[in-house]
Motif scaffolding. Structure first.
Motif, short mmCIF file in Angstrom:
data_model
loop_
_atom_site.label_atom_id
_atom_site.label_comp_id
_atom_site.label_asym_id
_atom_site.label_seq_id
_atom_site.Cartn_x
_atom_site.Cartn_y
_atom_site.Cartn_z
N GLY A 183 16.70 -6.13 29.73
CA GLY A 183 16.68 -7.23 30.69
C GLY A 183 16.94 -8.57 30.01
N GLN A 184 16.32 -8.78 28.86
CA GLN A 184 16.55 -10.02 28.11
C GLN A 184 17.99 -10.10 27.63
OE1 GLN A 184 13.50 -9.47 25.14
NE2 GLN A 184 12.04 -10.81 26.21
N LEU A 185 18.55 -8.97 27.24
CA LEU A 185 19.95 -8.93 26.80
C LEU A 185 20.87 -9.34 27.94
CD1 LEU A 185 21.96 -8.04 24.51
CD2 LEU A 185 21.98 -5.80 25.63
N ALA A 186 20.62 -8.82 29.13
CA ALA A 186 21.44 -9.19 30.28
C ALA A 186 21.30 -10.67 30.59
CB ALA A 186 21.05 -8.35 31.49
N ALA A 187 20.08 -11.18 30.57
CA ALA A 187 19.86 -12.60 30.87
C ALA A 187 20.55 -13.50 29.86
CB ALA A 187 18.35 -12.88 30.91
N LYS A 188 20.56 -13.09 28.60
CA LYS A 188 21.18 -13.88 27.55
C LYS A 188 22.70 -13.93 27.71
CE LYS A 188 21.46 -14.20 22.48
NZ LYS A 188 21.08 -13.53 21.20
N ASN A 189 23.28 -12.90 28.32
CA ASN A 189 24.73 -12.80 28.47
C ASN A 189 25.19 -13.14 29.89
OD1 ASN A 189 26.23 -11.53 25.93
ND2 ASN A 189 24.16 -10.66 26.03
N LEU A 190 24.44 -13.98 30.56
CA LEU A 190 24.66 -14.25 31.98
C LEU A 190 24.81 -15.75 32.21
CD1 LEU A 190 24.56 -13.11 34.94
CD2 LEU A 190 22.07 -13.47 34.84
N VAL A 191 25.82 -16.14 32.99
CA VAL A 191 26.01 -17.54 33.36
C VAL A 191 26.39 -17.63 34.84
CG1 VAL A 191 26.63 -18.49 31.09
CG2 VAL A 191 28.39 -17.39 32.48
N SER A 192 25.95 -18.71 35.49
CA SER A 192 26.23 -18.92 36.91
C SER A 192 26.41 -20.40 37.19
CB SER A 192 25.08 -18.39 37.79
OG SER A 192 24.84 -17.03 37.60
N VAL A 193 27.11 -20.70 38.27
CA VAL A 193 27.21 -22.07 38.76
C VAL A 193 27.54 -22.02 40.25
CG1 VAL A 193 29.70 -22.36 38.29
CG2 VAL A 193 28.17 -24.36 38.27
N GLY A 194 27.06 -23.00 41.00
CA GLY A 194 27.27 -23.01 42.44
C GLY A 194 27.91 -24.28 42.93
N ILE A 245 38.33 -26.41 42.61
CA ILE A 245 36.90 -26.31 42.37
C ILE A 245 36.56 -25.03 41.62
CG2 ILE A 245 36.14 -25.17 44.49
CD1 ILE A 245 34.48 -28.16 42.69
N VAL A 246 37.26 -23.93 41.90
CA VAL A 246 37.04 -22.69 41.16
C VAL A 246 37.44 -22.87 39.71
CG1 VAL A 246 37.84 -20.31 40.88
CG2 VAL A 246 37.16 -21.14 43.14
N LYS A 247 38.54 -23.57 39.47
CA LYS A 247 38.97 -23.83 38.10
C LYS A 247 37.90 -24.59 37.33
CE LYS A 247 42.63 -26.05 35.37
NZ LYS A 247 43.91 -26.79 35.42
N GLU A 248 37.31 -25.62 37.96
CA GLU A 248 36.28 -26.39 37.28
C GLU A 248 35.02 -25.56 37.05
OE1 GLU A 248 34.05 -30.75 37.46
OE2 GLU A 248 35.49 -30.20 39.03
N MET A 249 34.67 -24.74 38.02
CA MET A 249 33.49 -23.89 37.87
C MET A 249 33.67 -22.89 36.73
SD MET A 249 32.74 -23.27 41.93
CE MET A 249 31.19 -22.37 41.80
N LEU A 250 34.84 -22.28 36.64
CA LEU A 250 35.09 -21.33 35.55
C LEU A 250 35.11 -22.02 34.20
CD1 LEU A 250 37.76 -18.94 37.13
CD2 LEU A 250 35.30 -18.54 36.83
N GLN A 251 35.59 -23.26 34.17
CA GLN A 251 35.53 -24.03 32.92
C GLN A 251 34.09 -24.21 32.47
OE1 GLN A 251 37.75 -27.66 33.73
NE2 GLN A 251 39.24 -27.12 32.17
N GLN A 252 33.22 -24.57 33.41
CA GLN A 252 31.81 -24.76 33.05
C GLN A 252 31.19 -23.45 32.58
OE1 GLN A 252 29.39 -26.80 35.91
NE2 GLN A 252 30.69 -28.62 35.94
N LEU A 253 31.63 -22.34 33.12
CA LEU A 253 31.07 -21.05 32.75
C LEU A 253 31.60 -20.54 31.41
CD1 LEU A 253 31.30 -19.24 36.20
CD2 LEU A 253 29.21 -20.05 35.10
N LEU A 254 32.87 -20.82 31.09
CA LEU A 254 33.54 -20.10 30.01
C LEU A 254 34.13 -20.96 28.90
CD1 LEU A 254 35.40 -17.40 32.13
CD2 LEU A 254 33.38 -17.05 30.71
N ASP A 255 34.12 -22.28 29.04
CA ASP A 255 34.74 -23.12 28.03
C ASP A 255 33.88 -23.15 26.77
OD1 ASP A 255 36.03 -24.97 26.49
OD2 ASP A 255 35.91 -26.62 27.93
#
Length: 590
Positions: A183-194, A245-255
């Motif tokens: 569970g900790q491993l999953a949480a560490k490898n998880l990102v979200s934005v709304g 907006i999706v482009k900006e959200m993915l940037q925040q998640l993956l840049d």
């Protein structure tokens, strides 16, 4: 923003919604008093790790909709956008099968962490042999590292994936240690934005403050929290349309070059994608967004989406927005892969449609089952401490009345720098204590403090309710111990008791003077009383501490996420500190 509702009483709204879960899935058990849903025991009779979660109502189907085979063993609901109390959580812990251990999973919000933490510690103290662990999930990247400070990332929709992974681990027979680790491993490898087109309105609350914060007709809010917290920025025009907006959200998640938001250890070639409806998007529009996200991930980041979940998993009431969550596909270190755990079957309605209908029980209309309740603590102890009952009663009543009278002002402040419930929470607790004192007048100091503590636990939810519960439980514990050596509850007695309670509270919150929290009033009060023995001087110190919060930038609490400090800095005190200072002001007025 939709301000009309079919059900306007928030208490009835939450309870009726919980009852509906048992109507549509009769094998679930509902403890309506503690607003807790339980999964049935496994049909094969095998024990497994029990997983408990929960949080404020208003995020359905999270969390109560995820109770079922292969997911949660129990879920505890608070009021709308407010965490459940520690008493509710303790009930849940003591009513699940703990033979293989218990995992308590919460999203990183101060009230949830505190209330669930208090319950966990109480459960350990009551049953030293119980194996129980807590997993805190924070996946939101909208609030940067520098901005989040001591608070850390908020938990949002990605938490659902952690629930699914750990639930499948438990169902497969893995032990508590492995379940927590994965569970900790999953949480560490998880990102979200709304992102949201608008704020939401909580039934039963005034609409004026929400309207004041509503984005302009052409604006959307990026990074808006699921409790109406202000986002990290507003966009309009073409920047607010799906491709941009999706482009900006993915940037925040993956840049990976954005060091303030790059929370992933690394980006794996294969990822799990969850696109979550915050409550009010049409299926048509959500479908278009899912396509946009998937295409940009493949085109711009060369990410292979090996599992895609799209739908309504964690809402913000009827929020007109969506969130994107990405989970790295990493090695779990056990015989089940991450994908196998996500693919494992579950009959929880919030995860997917039921494949088999649970067998109906004799319960009708979701009525409550028999639930074991923790014993009331301390009520049988001899209470022989001498004290001036009339003086204590008049001071307590004056303090509580001052809290009730200050509710409109505290609510106004919290509408600006919080989520608007601080004033009503304090008022609800104060009124309940007054009612209990009138109904069952206490016969001594311990009885009085026991009554106050249990009433606060029952009626005050959210962050402030948890902090007060921790403080009062510790105060009660110290008073019981000290009663064996002291003959009177005098100033010296209370000075020592307050110091012990503050010390206990510091184990659960890092808040100190200067962090813009209720501690800016509580600590000066306790320290001044300890050094001077003068109640009026201590009250003045608390009022001064609360006033100083006007000029403080927040280090803890929901205000950290809200931003726009220039609009209120120097004008608005911390609502919790202000409300508490009003109690001390009333307390010292007689």
């Amino acid at each position: 923003m939709q301000t009309k509702h079919f059900v306007t009483d928030p208490k009835h709204l939450v309870e009726a919604s919980l009852k509906s879960l048992c109507l549509v899935q009769p094998d679930l058990t509902l403890d309506i008093e503690n607003k807790t849903i339980y999964s049935p025991k496994r049909k094969d009779g095998v024990s497994q790790v029990s997983i408990i979660s929960g949080g404020g109502a208003g995020h359905e189907p999270s969390f109560t909709g995820f109770v079922g085979d292969g997911l949660l063993s129990a879920a505890v609901s608070g009021s709308v956008f407010a965490s459940p109390s520690s008493r509710q959580v303790l009930n849940a812990i003591e009513n699940v099968d703990a033979s293989k251990g218990v995992l308590v999973t919460v999203m990183r919000y101060t009230g949830d962490v505190l209330n669930f933490g208090v319950a966990l510690e109480k459960a350990r103290a009551r049953n030293p042999d119980m194996k129980i662990e807590m997993l805190v999930v924070g996946d939101d990247v909208a609030v940067t590292r520098s901005r989040a400070g001591k608070v850390g990332r908020r938990g949002i929709a990605g938490t659902v994936l952690v629930h699914k992974v750990t639930g499948a681990m438990a169902a497969a027979g893995f032990g508590l240690d492995d379940t927590v680790r994965v569970g900790q491993l999953a949480a560490k490898n998880l990102v979200s934005v709304g992102v949201s087109l608008n704020r939401v309105h909580v039934p039963g609350r005034p609409v004026e403050s929400d309207i004041e914060k509503t984005p302009g007709s052409d604006d959307i809010e990026l990074g808006m929290g699921i409790h109406n917290e202000t986002g990290c920025g507003r966009r309009n025009g073409t920047d607010a349309e799906a491709p941009s907006i999706v482009k900006e959200m993915l940037q925040q998640l993956l840049d990976s070059n954005d060091h303030d938001r790059n929370y992933l250890p690394q980006k794996t070639p294969e990822m799990v994608l969850l696109v979550n409806n915050l409550g009010a998007l049409s299926v048509l529009e959500l479908g278009a967004i899912v396509t946009e996200v998937a295409e940009q991930l493949q085109r711009d980041y060369k990410v292979k989406v090996v599992r895609l979940y799209a739908g309504t998993f964690m809402t913000s009431l009827d929020g007109p927005g969506f969130s994107i969550s990405l989970l790295n596909v990493v090695e779990t270190g056990v015989s089940k892969s991450l994908i196998e755990l996500l693919d494992a079957p579950s009959n929880a309605r919030g995860w997917s449609s039921l494949t088999t209908q649970g067998e109906s029980t004799k319960r009708q209309n979701g009525t409550s089952a028999q639930i074991t309740k923790p014993d009331n603590e301390g009520e049988t102890q001899a209470d022989q401490l001498a004290y001036d009952a009339d003086l204590v009663d008049s001071r307590l009543r004056a303090g509580l009345k001052a809290v009730i009278d200050s509710e409109p002002e505290v609510t106004k402040y919290d509408d600006i720098v919080g989520d608007g419930d601080c004033g009503t929470t304090l008022k609800r607790g104060a009124e309940a204590i007054l009612n209990q004192i009138a109904k069952t007048p206490p016969t001594g100091v311990i009885a009085l403090l026991s009554l106050i503590t249990s009433t606060v636990e029952d009626t005050m939810d959210g962050t402030s309710g948890a902090l007060y519960s921790i403080f009062l439980n510790s105060l009660l514990h110290h008073v019981k111990l000290a009663a064996n050596q002291a003959s009177a509850a005098d100033t010296t007695f209370w000075k020592k008791a307050l110091s012990a309670a503050l010390s206990a509270l510091s184990k659960y919150t890092p808040a100190q003077v200067g962090d813009r929290t209720m501690m800016d009033a509580l600590i000066p009060f306790a320290e001044t009383l300890r050094s001077t023995g003068d109640l009026r001087a201590a009250s003045s110190a608390a009022q001064e501490g609360a006033t100083k919060t006007k000029d403080m930038r927040p280090a803890l609490g929901r205000t950290v996420y809200i931003g726009d400090e220039d609009a209120w800095l120097g004008k608005i005190p911390d609502p919790g500190a202000y409300g508490l200072s009003k109690f001390f002001e009333g307390l010292s007025s007689t």
